[in-house]
Design an enzyme around this catalytic site. Structure first.
Site, PDB file in Angstrom:
ATOM      1  N   ARG A 153       0.833  -1.225   0.000  1.00 53.23           N
ATOM      2  CA  ARG A 153       0.000   0.000   0.000  1.00 53.23           C
ATOM      3  C   ARG A 153       0.861   1.267   0.000  1.00 53.23           C
ATOM      4  NH1 ARG A 153      -2.586  -3.867  -0.394  1.00 53.23           N
ATOM      5  NH2 ARG A 153      -4.549  -4.381   0.593  1.00 53.23           N
ATOM      6  N   SER A 229     -10.769  -0.701   4.202  1.00 52.94           N
ATOM      7  CA  SER A 229      -9.954  -0.969   5.401  1.00 52.94           C
ATOM      8  C   SER A 229      -9.462   0.354   5.966  1.00 52.94           C
ATOM      9  CB  SER A 229      -8.743  -1.823   5.032  1.00 52.94           C
ATOM     10  OG  SER A 229      -9.186  -3.001   4.419  1.00 52.94           O
ATOM     11  N   GLU A 331      -4.909   3.471   7.233  1.00 55.24           N
ATOM     12  CA  GLU A 331      -4.666   3.318   5.796  1.00 55.24           C
ATOM     13  C   GLU A 331      -5.337   4.496   5.068  1.00 55.24           C
ATOM     14  OE1 GLU A 331      -4.207   0.046   3.687  1.00 55.24           O
ATOM     15  OE2 GLU A 331      -4.376   1.499   2.092  1.00 55.24           O
TER      16      GLU A 331
HETATM   17  C1  LIG Z   1     -15.567  -0.765   0.169  1.00 52.31           C
HETATM   18  C2  LIG Z   1     -14.106  -0.496  -0.103  1.00 52.31           C
HETATM   19  C3  LIG Z   1     -13.243  -1.563  -0.311  1.00 52.31           C
HETATM   20  C4  LIG Z   1     -11.888  -1.340  -0.579  1.00 52.31           C
HETATM   21  N1  LIG Z   1     -11.076  -2.424  -0.784  1.00 52.31           N
HETATM   22  C5  LIG Z   1      -9.763  -2.235  -1.054  1.00 52.31           C
HETATM   23  C6  LIG Z   1      -8.904  -3.357  -1.305  1.00 52.31           C
HETATM   24  O1  LIG Z   1      -9.333  -4.515  -1.297  1.00 52.31           O
HETATM   25  N2  LIG Z   1      -7.598  -3.106  -1.556  1.00 52.31           N
HETATM   26  C7  LIG Z   1      -7.090  -1.839  -1.599  1.00 52.31           C
HETATM   27  O2  LIG Z   1      -5.888  -1.697  -1.864  1.00 52.31           O
HETATM   28  N3  LIG Z   1      -7.876  -0.763  -1.374  1.00 52.31           N
HETATM   29  C8  LIG Z   1      -9.193  -0.922  -1.097  1.00 52.31           C
HETATM   30  N4  LIG Z   1     -10.000   0.161  -0.866  1.00 52.31           N
HETATM   31  C9  LIG Z   1      -9.412   1.521  -0.836  1.00 52.31           C
HETATM   32  C10 LIG Z   1      -9.564   2.311  -2.145  1.00 52.31           C
HETATM   33  O3  LIG Z   1     -10.586   1.801  -2.953  1.00 52.31           O
HETATM   34  C11 LIG Z   1      -8.266   2.349  -2.950  1.00 52.31           C
HETATM   35  O4  LIG Z   1      -7.243   2.945  -2.190  1.00 52.31           O
HETATM   36  C12 LIG Z   1      -8.422   3.096  -4.272  1.00 52.31           C
HETATM   37  O5  LIG Z   1      -7.280   2.946  -5.076  1.00 52.31           O
HETATM   38  C13 LIG Z   1      -8.700   4.580  -4.093  1.00 52.31           C
HETATM   39  O6  LIG Z   1      -9.100   5.074  -5.366  1.00 52.31           O
HETATM   40  P1  LIG Z   1      -9.815   6.466  -5.526  1.00 52.31           P
HETATM   41  O7  LIG Z   1      -9.938   6.726  -6.984  1.00 52.31           O
HETATM   42  O8  LIG Z   1     -11.070   6.513  -4.742  1.00 52.31           O
HETATM   43  O9  LIG Z   1      -8.730   7.442  -4.891  1.00 52.31           O
HETATM   44  P2  LIG Z   1      -8.932   8.627  -3.865  1.00 52.31           P
HETATM   45  O10 LIG Z   1      -9.385   8.077  -2.550  1.00 52.31           O
HETATM   46  O11 LIG Z   1      -9.743   9.696  -4.472  1.00 52.31           O
HETATM   47  O12 LIG Z   1      -7.421   9.120  -3.720  1.00 52.31           O
HETATM   48  C14 LIG Z   1      -6.447   8.315  -3.079  1.00 52.31           C
HETATM   49  C15 LIG Z   1      -5.082   9.020  -3.175  1.00 52.31           C
HETATM   50  O13 LIG Z   1      -4.656   9.038  -4.530  1.00 52.31           O
HETATM   51  C16 LIG Z   1      -4.396  10.382  -4.943  1.00 52.31           C
HETATM   52  N5  LIG Z   1      -4.789  10.470  -6.358  1.00 52.31           N
HETATM   53  C17 LIG Z   1      -5.998  10.172  -6.892  1.00 52.31           C
HETATM   54  N6  LIG Z   1      -5.954  10.313  -8.227  1.00 52.31           N
HETATM   55  C18 LIG Z   1      -4.693  10.726  -8.538  1.00 52.31           C
HETATM   56  C19 LIG Z   1      -4.010  11.042  -9.754  1.00 52.31           C
HETATM   57  N7  LIG Z   1      -4.599  10.958 -10.927  1.00 52.31           N
HETATM   58  N8  LIG Z   1      -2.717  11.448  -9.682  1.00 52.31           N
HETATM   59  C20 LIG Z   1      -2.078  11.527  -8.481  1.00 52.31           C
HETATM   60  N9  LIG Z   1      -2.666  11.244  -7.303  1.00 52.31           N
HETATM   61  C21 LIG Z   1      -3.954  10.840  -7.346  1.00 52.31           C
HETATM   62  C22 LIG Z   1      -5.226  11.249  -4.023  1.00 52.31           C
HETATM   63  O14 LIG Z   1      -4.703  12.567  -3.937  1.00 52.31           O
HETATM   64  C23 LIG Z   1      -5.106  10.485  -2.721  1.00 52.31           C
HETATM   65  O15 LIG Z   1      -3.863  10.776  -2.134  1.00 52.31           O
HETATM   66  C24 LIG Z   1     -11.372  -0.019  -0.609  1.00 52.31           C
HETATM   67  C25 LIG Z   1     -12.246   1.067  -0.400  1.00 52.31           C
HETATM   68  C26 LIG Z   1     -13.608   0.830  -0.147  1.00 52.31           C
HETATM   69  C27 LIG Z   1     -14.532   1.995   0.049  1.00 52.31           C
END
Ligand SMILES: Cc1cc2nc3c(=O)[nH]c(=O)nc-3n(C[C@H](O)[C@H](O)[C@H](O)COP(=O)(O)OP(=O)(O)OC[C@H]3O[C@@H](n4cnc5c(N)ncnc54)[C@H](O)[C@@H]3O)c2cc1C
Length: 343
Positions: A153, A229, A331
């Site tokens: 992560r 998580s 996380e």
């Molecule tokens: C129900 C649920 C289940 C999940 N299960 C998992 C799992 O099994 N495994 C796992 O690893 N994660 C899991 N996650 C966490 C999450 O889905 C991941 O971390 C995901 O990659 C976040 O994507 P996002 O587009 O929502 O990013 P955001 O939450 O919007 O952003 C996350 C980070 O990335 C940065 N960011 C976003 N886009 C860009 C870009 N284009 N350039 C540079 N920086 C950027 C943001 O500034 C921030 O720092 C889960 C979340 C939920 C709600």
């Protein structure tokens, strides 16, 4: 505002971009409030209050197949493509790689920031190259997977590169040859139950199985606000692990589950520690700990404030520390100024 915790918080400004040139123009525009914050689906974020700057959201949504070798195929994907749409697309093609990462919320750019992982696979194992805008020079840049400093992560995008690079596209190597990863958690058993065999599978079958496992275990953010998580699984030294085992035996908690990281550190499932401290299914006011997965904190009523989530986080961290001597780290990333800094 876009966040799966469903916090009622707002940004001073919100801007979308369709390509790297548009994105550079946003950085040149002096009228946009600073700081800039790139966002995907907001599924790993806890906004602590209204955000004073500009939220940037990618609308770069293409999937392009590049020439590969006979065993693999290279696919370049825009940062704004919904991650699970890409997983579905790859499975429909019959190409292996992202199927275990199905249904993880969010977009492709963030997947490469977070090094998302599930059921024995991490996205770094599929990434070849990451394309970004350098927000200092406003020039496009490319990084090889080796340059991105990926770990559990973790990536340089979350560390020393944070704020410097906005990801615009990611290139993945997918496998044409049979390459299922079934050896983690319940996957092999669930696959065999669903399909009557754990051989001659298709990526689609593994994807469907992973989706069924996830749906049974995790709350859907469309129904209950959450960010997956909330805590990382702690990695402890061999000595500390022995101490946790002794405490668990004294308290009658049974065997401590663990994964050997191969780096002289032992990873303990945070969910196990939290559950043993009595938090599973806890509920108070607007917030709670999900009954089927204690790693997930929820906005149970839809009216939770960031302070309520932080307060619950602190209580869980304190109790795990007091019971096991292990300090949990979140996380979920906190963004913005806390309403009550002392919490
Ligand atoms: C129900 C649920 C289940 C999940 N299960 C998992 C799992 O099994 N495994 C796992 O690893 N994660 C899991 N996650 C966490 C999450 O889905 C991941 O971390 C995901 O990659 C976040 O994507 P996002 O587009 O929502 O990013 P955001 O939450 O919007 O952003 C996350 C980070 O990335 C940065 N960011 C976003 N886009 C860009 C870009 N284009 N350039 C540079 N920086 C950027 C943001 O500034 C921030 O720092 C889960 C979340 C939920 C709600």
């Amino acid at each position: 505002m876009l966040n799966t915790f469903r916090m009622k918080v707002f940004g001073a400004c919100y801007a979308e971009y369709d390509n790297v040139e548009d994105l550079a123009d946003l950085f040149r525009d002096p009228s946009l409030p600073r700081p800039f914050f790139p966002i995907g689906a907001g599924s790993n974020l806890l906004f602590l209050g209204d955000f004073p700057g500009t939220i940037l959201h990618s609308r770069i949504r293409f999937v392009e197949v590049l020439p590969g070798d006979s065993g693999s195929v290279r696919v370049r994907v825009g940062s704004g493509v919904v991650w699970d749409d890409f997983c579905a697309w790859a499975a429909a093609k019959g190409w292996w790689g992202p199927e275990n990462l199905s249904l993880i919320p969010g977009e492709t750019g963030a997947a490469a920031v977070q090094n998302i992982g599930a059921y024995g696979r991490e996205v770094k194992d599929l990434i070849v190259e990451v394309e970004c805008l350098d927000t200092q020079s406003l020039a496009p840049v490319r990084f090889s997977v080796e340059a991105c400093g990926y770990g559990y992560r973790e990536s340089r995008f979350k560390q020393d590169w944070k704020g410097r690079f906005v990801i615009t596209a990611v290139t993945f190597a997918l496998m044409r040859e049979y390459a299922p990863e079934l050896d983690y958690g319940p996957v092999r058993e669930a696959v065999a139950q669903a399909w009557g065999t754990d051989r001659d599978l298709t990526p689609r079958q593994v994807r469907d199985t992973v989706i069924a496992i996830r749906r049974a275990k995790l709350p859907d953010p469309a129904e209950i606000g959450n960010a997956g998580s909330y805590f990382r699984n702690p990695c402890v030294s061999a000595d500390q692990f022995r101490a946790v085992r002794t405490i668990a035996a004294e308290k009658g908690f049974g065997d401590v589950p663990y994964f050997d990281t191969g780096e002289q550190l032992v990873k303990i499932p945070a969910a196990w520690l939290i559950e043993r401290c009595g938090w599973k299914g806890f509920s108070e006011g607007n917030v709670g700990v999900y009954a089927r997965q204690p790693l997930v904190l929820v906005n149970a009523t839809g009216n939770a404030t960031p302070d309520e989530i932080r307060s619950l986080e602190n209580r869980i961290v304190d109790s795990v520390q007091r019971t096991f001597g292990v300090r949990l780290c979140p996380e979920v990333e906190k963004v913005g100024l806390p309403a009550s800094p002392d919490l």
